[in-house]
Structure formats: structure tokens, C-alpha cells
Scaffold this motif. Structure first.
Motif, mmCIF file in Angstrom:
data_model
loop_
_atom_site.group_PDB
_atom_site.id
_atom_site.type_symbol
_atom_site.label_atom_id
_atom_site.label_comp_id
_atom_site.label_asym_id
_atom_site.label_seq_id
_atom_site.Cartn_x
_atom_site.Cartn_y
_atom_site.Cartn_z
ATOM 1 N N ASN A 157 0.820 -1.217 0.000
ATOM 2 C CA ASN A 157 0.000 0.000 0.000
ATOM 3 C C ASN A 157 0.855 1.268 0.000
ATOM 4 N N ALA A 158 2.006 1.232 0.694
ATOM 5 C CA ALA A 158 2.923 2.387 0.694
ATOM 6 C C ALA A 158 3.482 2.624 -0.708
ATOM 7 N N LEU A 217 -7.954 5.858 -4.910
ATOM 8 C CA LEU A 217 -7.114 4.665 -4.736
ATOM 9 C C LEU A 217 -6.001 4.922 -3.718
ATOM 10 N N GLU A 218 -5.426 6.111 -3.783
ATOM 11 C CA GLU A 218 -4.390 6.519 -2.822
ATOM 12 C C GLU A 218 -4.964 6.546 -1.403
ATOM 13 N N ASN A 219 -6.164 7.120 -1.267
ATOM 14 C CA ASN A 219 -6.820 7.169 0.048
ATOM 15 C C ASN A 219 -7.228 5.789 0.540
ATOM 16 N N LEU A 220 -7.585 4.891 -0.398
ATOM 17 C CA LEU A 220 -7.904 3.505 -0.029
ATOM 18 C C LEU A 220 -6.667 2.805 0.525
ATOM 19 N N SER A 221 -5.508 3.087 -0.074
ATOM 20 C CA SER A 221 -4.248 2.492 0.404
ATOM 21 C C SER A 221 -3.895 2.979 1.805
ATOM 22 N N SER A 259 -5.463 -2.427 8.704
ATOM 23 C CA SER A 259 -4.670 -3.614 9.033
ATOM 24 C C SER A 259 -3.890 -3.424 10.333
ATOM 25 N N SER A 260 -3.402 -2.180 10.571
ATOM 26 C CA SER A 260 -2.588 -1.901 11.765
ATOM 27 C C SER A 260 -3.372 -2.025 13.073
ATOM 28 N N PRO A 264 -6.922 -6.140 2.796
ATOM 29 C CA PRO A 264 -6.023 -4.973 2.728
ATOM 30 C C PRO A 264 -4.685 -5.277 2.056
ATOM 31 N N MET A 265 -4.232 -6.555 2.155
ATOM 32 C CA MET A 265 -2.988 -6.950 1.490
ATOM 33 C C MET A 265 -3.205 -7.104 -0.018
ATOM 34 N N LEU A 266 -4.372 -7.660 -0.404
ATOM 35 C CA LEU A 266 -4.637 -7.936 -1.818
ATOM 36 C C LEU A 266 -4.937 -6.690 -2.641
ATOM 37 N N ASN A 267 -5.562 -5.668 -2.014
ATOM 38 C CA ASN A 267 -6.004 -4.487 -2.774
ATOM 39 C C ASN A 267 -4.934 -3.865 -3.677
#
Length: 311
Positions: free
Chosen positions: A45-46, A66-70, A77-78, A286-289
């Protein structure tokens, strides 16, 4: 009197996260798996955020969302994964009353915001494909920022309701939560109060959020599919479909699992099944997105190659 005060004391100090304790042989494996997934989630995501920030071609509404979704997926996840990994590896299953309430609060906030984000992104694709000439006017910067803030505001309202109602229940003695994090149904299940009102509120609020956001997605995609089918050339149909396919996959994964968890009666009845499904939408999605959006998107792949060549 002393016993009563002791019970009252334990009631407001800690919970025990049971998680997958019934499978002791898999605890270390789960810990390693959760740790790897978390690192991949944050890095993936980063990288997505970095690519969108540095590539001027990607400074469009679609990539803004998409940036905001990341950013959201890293936060989402955190809240869950590091604590779960520690629980599995060190066996530290105790979580404080306030810690549990905080985890539920932020998990509900980010989870609700994610549902609204996916709906907003579906509307963005609808505007781009069904009204291409008016797209820049419809999806202006101000509307995009308002949609993102509105998603977080909706998340705030839901998490205040869910956390407030759940922690207004009575918990007698050191209570075990049959989950690897403080999810609303699992904490509710651990209460010694009557939870009928809470279950009704959860079903009403979560159900309306899931159904409402899913309706926006389905209606948007209904119009998108009709528009794509009516396009004259196969090339334009293929191009239009390719910009939506990754989002459709992300939406299917998220809404499928979340609906199964919260938008049906008796959501608190099967903890073991809930635990397995929860791993999907709290840890795996969250990992797959970033991979879903990168591997199926020519513009992102092009920007990534450009960045790697530059390095």
C-alpha cells in the motif's frame, strides 16, 4: 461485598482473546503468517501511495480515491494484525478493557469507511464511463475531498454507535472473547447482559450501511455494463471494462465477506466460522487491494516500470 467489588474490578480491566487457541500446533504458523501479511500490506500500500504521488499522469479522481484507499488499508490492518501476531506468538491473550474498546472503535471506523470508499469509487467509474464529457466537471477536486471526508464521517458515526452500545453491556469477571480481536459480535457474545437490543442495532446500522453502499455499487455497475455493451468498437469496450474489473473484484471480496459477518440475523452465533471469515476482510483483503489494482491496471504498471527504471 469484597467479592462483588473484585468482580466489578475485573469487569472493567481486561478481556482474554481466545482466537484460535483450540489449535495450539498452529499458533506459531499463524503468527508468522500474520506478520508476513502485515509487512506485505504496509509495503504494498505504501508503494501504491508513492507511485500515485510521484506520477503526474495518475493525479486523477480515480487514483486520488485509490491513494486514500491504500492509506485506509494500512490503518485498517494496523488496528488488528500486529496485536494478533503477538497474541499467537507470545500467547499474550490479555487485552485491557480500554484497549478492547479502542480496537473496536478504530476497526469499526476504518471498516465502515472502506465500504463507503468502494461505493464512491464505483460512482467515480460510473461518471467516467457513462458521462465521459462531463467527468471532469462532475468529479471535481472539491467533490472528491468531500466524498473522502464523508466516508470517514460515516465511519465515525457507526463506530460511536457500535462501541457505545457494546460497552454499555455488563461483563462479569475476566471474560473470554472467542476471537483474535475485539469484534462487535464476539464482544457482545462475551457479555452477561441480554444482547437482543444490541444485535438489533448492529443488524439495523451495519445492514443499512452494507446494503446502502452495495446498492450504490450495483446501480453504478448496472449503468456501466449497459453503457459498455452499447459501445461501438470491441477495443473501447475492452478498455472501459479493464478500468472497472479490478474494482469489481475488490468489491466482491469485501462485500461478500462483510455481508456474511454483519448483515444477517444470528451473526454472533458461530464464533469459529466468524474467525475464519474475519481473517479474509481484516487481514487478507487490505494486502490484496494494491495487487488487484496494480496487476490489472496498465497505467499503474506503466508508472511502476517508469519508477524502477529511474531507480
Amino acid at each position: 461485598h469484597l467479592k462483588g467489588s473484585m468482580e466489578n474490578y475485573t469487569r472493567v480491566t481486561l478481556f482474554i482473546l481466545v482466537g484460535f487457541r483450540s489449535h495450539p500446533e498452529s499458533q506459531l504458523l499463524l503468527s508468522v503468517l500474520f506478520s508476513i501479511i502485515y509487512v506485505v500490506t504496509v509495503v504494498g500500500n505504501a508503494c501504491m501511495i508513492l507511485i500515485i504521488q510521484t506520477e503526474s499522469k495518475l493525479h486523477t479522481p480515480m487514483y486520488f480515491f485509490l491513494e486514500n484507499l491504500s492509506i485506509l488499508d494500512i490503518c485498517y490492518s494496523s488496528v488488528i494484525t500486529p496485536k494478533a501476531a503477538l497474541t499467537f506468538s507470545l500467547g499474550k491473550r490479555i487485552i485491557s478493557y480500554n484497549g478492547c474498546a479502542s480496537q473496536m472503535f478504530f476497526f469499526s471506523l476504518f471498516g465502515t469507511a472502506e465500504a463507503f470508499f468502494l461505493a464512491v469509487m464505483a460512482y467515480d467509474r460510473f461518471a467516467a464511463i457513462c458521462n465521459p464529457l462531463l467527468y471532469q466537471i462532475i468529479m471535481n477536486r472539491r467533490l472528491c475531498v468531500c466524498m473522502v471526508l464523508g466516508s470517514y464521517l460515516s465511519g465515525c458515526i457507526n463506530c460511536i454507535i457500535q462501541t457505545g452500545f457494546t460497552f454499555s453491556l455488563s461483563f462479569c469477571g475476566p471474560k473470554e472473547i472467542n476471537h483474535f480481536f475485539c469484534d462487535v459480535p464476539a464482544v457482545m457474545h462475551a457479555s452477561c447482559s441480554d444482547t437482543l437490543v444490541n444485535e438489533t442495532v448492529m443488524l439495523a446500522v451495519c445492514g443499512s450501511i452494507i446494503v446502502g453502499t452495495a446498492l450504490v455499487v450495483f446501480i453504478s455497475y448496472g449503468y456501466i455494463i449497459i453503457t459498455i455493451v452499447q459501445m461501438p468498437s470491441a477495443e473501447s469496450r475492452c478498455k472501459a471494462f479493464s478500468t472497472c474489473s479490478s474494482h469489481m473484484l475488490a468489491v466482491s471480496l469485501f462485500f461478500g465477506t462483510v455481508f456474511f459477518m454483519y448483515a444477517q440475523p444470528g451473526a454472533t452465533s458461530s464464533p469459529e466460522r466468524s474467525n475464519i471469515i474475519s481473517i479474509l476482510y481484516t487481514v487478507v483483503i487490505p494486502m490484496l487491494n494494491p495487487f488487484i489494482y496494480t496487476l490489472r491496471n496498465k497505467e499503474v504498471k506503466g508508472a511502476l516500470k517508469k519508477q524502477l527504471k529511474r531507480k
